[in-house]
Enzyme design. Structure first.
Site, mmCIF file in Angstrom:
data_model
loop_
_atom_site.group_PDB
_atom_site.id
_atom_site.type_symbol
_atom_site.label_atom_id
_atom_site.label_comp_id
_atom_site.label_asym_id
_atom_site.label_seq_id
_atom_site.Cartn_x
_atom_site.Cartn_y
_atom_site.Cartn_z
ATOM 1 N N ASP A 1 -0.747 1.357 8.760
ATOM 2 C CA ASP A 1 -1.290 0.419 9.794
ATOM 3 C C ASP A 1 -0.355 0.680 11.029
ATOM 4 O O ASP A 1 -0.633 0.196 12.035
ATOM 5 C CB ASP A 1 -1.202 -1.200 9.250
ATOM 6 N N THR B 1 3.991 1.904 6.355
ATOM 7 C CA THR B 1 2.607 1.519 6.160
ATOM 8 C C THR B 1 1.849 2.347 7.176
ATOM 9 O O THR B 1 2.069 2.601 8.391
ATOM 10 C CB THR B 1 2.512 0.157 6.544
ATOM 11 N N GLY C 1 0.789 -1.058 -0.115
ATOM 12 C CA GLY C 1 -0.063 -0.136 0.044
ATOM 13 C C GLY C 1 0.761 1.248 0.048
ATOM 14 O O GLY C 1 1.884 1.288 0.850
ATOM 15 N N ASP D 1 5.059 -5.413 6.162
ATOM 16 C CA ASP D 1 5.589 -6.765 6.702
ATOM 17 C C ASP D 1 5.737 -7.748 5.439
ATOM 18 O O ASP D 1 6.629 -8.653 5.446
ATOM 19 C CB ASP D 1 4.873 -7.316 7.923
ATOM 20 N N ARG E 1 1.421 -4.658 -5.188
ATOM 21 C CA ARG E 1 1.623 -6.164 -4.552
ATOM 22 C C ARG E 1 1.460 -7.158 -5.651
ATOM 23 O O ARG E 1 1.230 -7.135 -6.982
ATOM 24 C CB ARG E 1 0.187 -6.480 -3.790
ATOM 25 N N ASP F 1 2.106 -1.432 11.991
ATOM 26 C CA ASP F 1 2.216 -2.771 12.482
ATOM 27 C C ASP F 1 3.400 -3.551 12.444
ATOM 28 O O ASP F 1 3.373 -4.728 12.162
ATOM 29 C CB ASP F 1 0.942 -3.404 11.861
ATOM 30 N N ARG G 1 -5.826 -2.678 9.026
ATOM 31 C CA ARG G 1 -5.880 -4.020 8.656
ATOM 32 C C ARG G 1 -6.074 -4.989 10.043
ATOM 33 O O ARG G 1 -7.345 -4.609 10.588
ATOM 34 C CB ARG G 1 -4.604 -4.536 8.275
#
Length: 326
Positions: free
Chosen positions: A128, A126, A11, A103, A72, A130, A172
């Site tokens: 996120d 990202t 992303g 990741d 992706r 994360d 996510r």
């Protein structure tokens, strides 16, 4: 002149374009020839690898997304395509690679390095937030500000009606965006996967608040829970508040990069290039913040504040008169 390439995977985030600008400028300052890989790992496989120059990054620091695009790649999961990607890099004489991604991108690079010994450094990128080992990922601050602006505007209309607004954020499986947004927007409800909670636990509390004058609600929900509709129905059934759902979606990935994300992009890329030049072969540059701590009043009041020496060093390198003569 050694050659170094950069790609964006997964992303997109605001902050990637400032990172590309710093990449080109710092690569030249270190006597490296910079290359762009367009369309992420797909571009590695399809040999969309192009030498980059100053003109490629002129004016992009204010733009969200990524000039070299991201993707992706299911093909990159197969060893045969990773071999093609390695052959393409070798064909261009590129020995160093920087990857902006999350990741999944890093798991792909781990396999790529193990099979080919391509030297690389990853930059966590990202919204996120994360990625294990880093407290901050590129793009998070801009995403939080997009969410903040949306919630502030929703509050204007929520306060004009007797309504509940349910705002769904991305992330996510991680509730970081929802949690920080809820804390900083003054929302009344925050539901994230890290804090499982039944809505029924709020019924009595919110009824009491309504009796004491609360006439609208803002609820922030992480997309991971898939519970926005359920939450809206709960507000209507249990509290008698008309509810509206706002799914912010991909708006959170765009927008003019904030000052903080521009600065983090600058520092991430600088550290990544330095690491590769120092001989690190398969690393990810992480950022960890200090915890809160108490200091004596003497330390605070009687000690002059100094700008971080690492920032001053970066500034000296960036604006040294000699650089203008290169």
């Amino acid at each position: 002149m050694d050659k170094i390439a950069i790609l964006c995977s997964g992303g997109d985030v605001s902050g990637m374009n400032p990172a590309l600008k710093r990449f080109v400028e710092y690569a030249y300052a270190k006597n490296l020839q910079p290359y762009f890989v367009y369309d992420g790992f797909e571009g590695l496989i399809d040999d969309r690898i192009v030498a980059a120059s100053y003109s490629d990054v002129a004016g992009i620091i204010t733009r969200g997304g990524t000039k070299i695009r991201s993707a992706r790649s299911s093909r990159f999961q197969e060893e045969s395509y990773r071999k093609i990607a390695a052959q393409n890099l070798a064909h261009h004489g590129i020995s160093k690679l920087i990857v902006l991604g999350g990741d999944g991108s890093f798991r792909g690079m781990e396999k790529f390095y193990r099979e080919t010994n391509i030297t690389f450094c990853g930059i966590p990128s990202t919204i996120d937030n994360d990625i294990h080992g880093t407290d901050y990922c590129l793009g998070v601050d801009t995403a939080l500000n997009v969410i903040k602006n949306a919630i502030d505007q929703l509050r204007d209309t929520a306060s004009s009606f007797r309504r509940a607004f349910v705002v769904e954020t991305m992330g996510r499986n991680c509730g970081y965006l929802a949690l920080v947004s809820a804390l900083t927007s003054g929302s009344e409800l925050c539901l994230i996967p890290e804090m499982p909670m039944s809505l029924d636990n709020y019924t009595e509390c919110f009824q009491s608040q309504i009796a004491k004058g609360r006439d609208y609600f803002i609820a922030i929900i992480s997309e991971a829970l898939q519970s926005s509709e359920e939450t809206a129905k709960w507000f209507e059934k249990e509290l008698g508040f008309e509810a509206r759902i706002t799914i912010l979606g991909h708006t959170q990935r765009g927008g003019n990069p904030t000052v903080y994300d521009r600065l983090m992009a600058y520092q991430f890329v600088t550290h990544a290039i330095n690491a590769l030049l120092e001989g690190k072969t398969d690393s990810v540059i992480c950022y960890t913040k200090s915890h809160f701590e108490f200091k004596t009043i003497d330390e605070v009041a009687l000690t002059p504040h100094r700008i971080d020496e690492a920032l001053l060093t970066l500034a000296r390198e960036q604006f040294a008169p000699l650089r203008c003569q290169m």
